[in-house]
Design a protein around this motif. Structure first.
Motif, PDB file in Angstrom:
ATOM      1  N   ALA A  90       0.835  -1.208   0.000  1.00 26.15           N
ATOM      2  CA  ALA A  90       0.000   0.000   0.000  1.00 26.15           C
ATOM      3  C   ALA A  90       0.873   1.263   0.000  1.00 26.15           C
ATOM      4  CB  ALA A  90      -0.926   0.002   1.212  1.00 26.15           C
ATOM      5  N   ASN A  91       1.962   1.244   0.782  1.00 22.08           N
ATOM      6  CA  ASN A  91       2.836   2.422   0.832  1.00 22.08           C
ATOM      7  C   ASN A  91       3.573   2.640  -0.484  1.00 22.08           C
ATOM      8  OD1 ASN A  91       2.140   3.086   3.445  1.00 22.08           O
ATOM      9  ND2 ASN A  91       3.864   2.020   4.376  1.00 22.08           N
ATOM     10  N   ILE A  92       4.044   1.560  -1.100  1.00 22.51           N
ATOM     11  CA  ILE A  92       4.724   1.696  -2.394  1.00 22.51           C
ATOM     12  C   ILE A  92       3.744   2.225  -3.443  1.00 22.51           C
ATOM     13  CG2 ILE A  92       5.983   0.500  -4.215  1.00 22.51           C
ATOM     14  CD1 ILE A  92       7.493   0.792  -1.571  1.00 22.51           C
TER      15      ILE A  92
ATOM     16  N   LEU B 167       4.123   5.732  -5.512  1.00 23.86           N
ATOM     17  CA  LEU B 167       4.074   5.739  -6.979  1.00 23.86           C
ATOM     18  C   LEU B 167       2.922   6.597  -7.491  1.00 23.86           C
ATOM     19  CD1 LEU B 167       4.831   1.965  -7.663  1.00 23.86           C
ATOM     20  CD2 LEU B 167       6.345   3.902  -8.154  1.00 23.86           C
ATOM     21  N   LYS B 168       1.816   6.566  -6.787  1.00 20.00           N
ATOM     22  CA  LYS B 168       0.659   7.363  -7.195  1.00 20.00           C
ATOM     23  C   LYS B 168       0.997   8.855  -7.207  1.00 20.00           C
ATOM     24  CE  LYS B 168      -3.999   8.674  -5.710  1.00 20.00           C
ATOM     25  NZ  LYS B 168      -5.024   8.547  -4.642  1.00 20.00           N
ATOM     26  N   GLU B 169       1.782   9.290  -6.196  1.00 20.66           N
ATOM     27  CA  GLU B 169       2.137  10.708  -6.088  1.00 20.66           C
ATOM     28  C   GLU B 169       3.386  11.053  -6.887  1.00 20.66           C
ATOM     29  OE1 GLU B 169       0.115  12.746  -4.687  1.00 20.66           O
ATOM     30  OE2 GLU B 169      -1.198  11.145  -3.956  1.00 20.66           O
TER      31      GLU B 169
ATOM     32  N   GLU C  36      -6.932   2.128  -6.233  1.00 24.26           N
ATOM     33  CA  GLU C  36      -8.392   2.142  -6.122  1.00 24.26           C
ATOM     34  C   GLU C  36      -8.901   3.548  -6.453  1.00 24.26           C
ATOM     35  OE1 GLU C  36      -9.713   0.747  -2.377  1.00 24.26           O
ATOM     36  OE2 GLU C  36      -8.766  -1.230  -2.562  1.00 24.26           O
ATOM     37  N   ARG C  37      -9.925   3.610  -7.299  1.00 29.02           N
ATOM     38  CA  ARG C  37     -10.478   4.905  -7.702  1.00 29.02           C
ATOM     39  C   ARG C  37     -11.956   4.963  -7.328  1.00 29.02           C
ATOM     40  NH1 ARG C  37      -8.391   5.705 -13.844  1.00 29.02           N
ATOM     41  NH2 ARG C  37      -9.622   3.794 -14.142  1.00 29.02           N
ATOM     42  N   PRO C  38     -12.226   5.384  -6.085  1.00 28.92           N
ATOM     43  CA  PRO C  38     -13.617   5.434  -5.616  1.00 28.92           C
ATOM     44  C   PRO C  38     -14.496   6.327  -6.474  1.00 28.92           C
ATOM     45  CG  PRO C  38     -12.081   5.717  -3.793  1.00 28.92           C
ATOM     46  CD  PRO C  38     -11.288   5.806  -5.049  1.00 28.92           C
TER      47      PRO C  38
END
Length: 535
Positions: free
Chosen positions: A265-267, A271-273, A325-327
């Motif tokens: 989750a942290n990786i 990567l998302k940011e 995940e894209r709510p």
């Protein structure tokens, strides 16, 4: 520039002058130009303009505090100033004084004075500040009682702290990696909601709070911290850290973290940011194990040996299974992201790991044979031993050699995961620079007396932590320069500060501050800090 009071016996008035010092090249001596500002009103004590040639604007004359420079000397004093002078210069150089003044205009001098006290009187409670104030020159210049220090700590707000962190963060190198880690601080207080029993890194059997700290690796200086509940594991803190840094205006950062912060989750969040990172990982992770097995036979060979760090190393490129995940869309984005795995082998570490493992095998075998099994060792028994028991032969214990060989196969190996292209030695150096944060935790707990806290409220703890953080910035600068100039071969931190703390200054009304004798050795210590000696 200085403000000087002069008592005129003929008129009975005290006149206030602005004095500017300069060097007279012809006479080869220091001189000064004095300009009359006004005189002190005997009833109000305020400065009022005179009608003579030295008349100043009403604004300047009516509020002498608005002028830069020292406060007029009002009484005869003889105090130590060598160490606090150094702290003043460092605070100015790092922008600490300027940023504190912007964020805490009414109390920044008190914050600096308490921070100085915490550095010099590392094991003394704040109740002894009055004694220290009597013999030391410091920014506030007056005593701060225990009650006043509690009020000072309670007055420090989150908004002010965040503003200060933002200012200080912008003074750091833009392209440097930031080391991130946490430590535990034990507490005797029963009123702190965040003081919880958790994994104490020093086996202290007290409730604790956790402190997360961010350090610049090039600058060697801290610029952000956050207080956490004592039962929150490291791995849970990363995503809130990213939100905090974004709030402070730091959207593109580079983080170095140990393996306690690794999780998928942290990786994915990093990567998302689109943030750069180096994270230590376990060799047992499948993404690492697969790549290590591919180069296992060639890694520990001469071409991959680095003599300086005594390791064999190699970097491989692989793909990370990115998940987001894209709510807002009600779906999950899956993608491949390029990452780098830096693999290392150290012979000494391998021998030590095997020795410790063999000793644990012997201990556990004795426990099984004696029938005194330990609950925490059950999974180890099951993995590495075959246990049989018959009425005639009793307990028979045999090792599972295949399992043991498999475990020992990866001893001496360690790995980092990153998403910025670099060679394995560069990654190792960046990670090892993270040691600066471990030393900072030692400074915070030992030198600034924050190992165990006893405060009356959450607000007091928050303010005390912030003041200690300001002291930590100054301490970190000193220790970094001591290390760079190799001063630790001749001095400890304490003896270094003691060497300067004996320098005196003399204050007399109507005269400029006078500094006592400064020896050549003391001058060299100031110069090692990139600070001009006091004159």
């Amino acid at each position: 520039m200085a403000i000087i009071n002069h008592f005129d016996k003929r008129s009975g008035n005290t006149y206030v002058y602005e004095s500017i010092s300069y060097w007279d090249k012809e006479k080869q001596q220091p001189r000064s130009n004095r300009t009359l500002i006004g005189k002190i009103d005997k009833e109000t004590g305020k400065v009022v303009p005179t009608d003579g040639r030295g008349k100043k604007r009403n604004q300047v004359a009516s509020d002498i505090k608005s002028k830069q420079g020292p406060v007029p000397i009002e009484s005869v004093k003889r105090r130590f100033c060598g160490a606090t002078y150094l702290f003043d210069e460092i605070s100015d150089k790092l922008g600490i004084t300027t940023d504190l003044k912007s964020c805490f205009p009414d109390t920044y001098k008190q914050i600096l004075s308490v921070a100085y006290y915490m550095i010099l009187e590392d094991h003394s409670p704040l109740s002894r500040f009055e004694r220290w104030d009597d013999i030391h020159k410091h920014p506030y210049g007056k005593n701060i009682s225990s009650q006043r220090s509690s009020e000072l700590f309670a007055s420090i707000t989150e908004e002010q702290k965040n503003k200060y962190f933002s200012f200080q963060g912008r003074r750091h190198a833009e392209d440097e990696y930031w080391a991130y880690d946490t430590t535990s601080i034990s507490s005797y207080s029963e009123v702190l909601k965040q003081a919880q029993y958790g994994k104490n890194k020093e086996d202290d059997r007290l409730p604790q709070i956790n402190l997360a700290l961010v350090f610049g690796e090039k600058s060697g200086l801290p610029f952000y911290y956050r207080k956490l509940a004592g039962n929150i594991p490291d791995v849970k803190t990363v995503q809130n850290l990213l939100c905090d840094l974004s709030t402070l205006g730091f959207d593109k950062v580079k983080l170095v973290m140990d393996r306690g912060f690794y999780s998928e989750a942290n990786i994915n969040a990093l990567l998302k940011e689109h943030l750069k990172f180096i994270v230590a990982t376990k060799v047992s992770l499948s993404i690492v194990r697969v790549e290590l097995d591919k180069i296992y036979d060639e890694l520990a060979t001469f071409p991959n040996l680095n003599e300086q760090y005594d390791v064999y190393s190699q970097t491989v490129t692989t793909e990370w299974d990115y998940v987001q995940e894209r709510p807002y869309k009600g779906d999950v984005l899956r993608d491949k992201r390029r990452v780098y795995i830096h693999l290392y082998y150290n012979i000494d570490k391998s021998a030590e790991d095997q020795r410790n493992f063999d000793r644990k095998l012997l201990t556990c075998k004795r426990e099984l044979l004696s029938g005194q099994r330990i609950k925490e060792h059950e999974s180890f028994y099951k993995k590495y031993f075959e246990v049989k028991e018959t009425p005639k032969r009793g307990i028979q214990v045999e090792v599972k050699q295949d399992a043991i060989n498999q475990a020992k196969r990866y001893y001496g190996y360690f790995a980092f995961l990153s998403n910025e292209k670099m060679d394995s030695i560069t990654a190792l150096e960046l990670y090892r620079n993270k040691d600066v944060i471990e030393k900072a935790f030692g400074n915070l707990k030992e030198r600034l007396n924050m190992r165990r806290t006893l405060v009356s409220s959450e607000k007091s703890l928050d303010g005390k932590l912030f003041t200690a953080f300001v002291g930590l910035e100054i301490l970190s600068y000193i220790k970094l320069h001591m290390q760079q100039k190799k001063l630790f071969s001749d001095y400890t931190l304490q003896s270094f500060l003691d060497k300067l703390d004996v320098i005196e200054c003399f204050e007399n009304p109507g005269y400029e501050l006078r500094i006592g004798e400064v020896l050549e050795k003391q001058k060299k210590l100031y110069e090692a800090m990139d600070v001009l000696p006091p004159a």
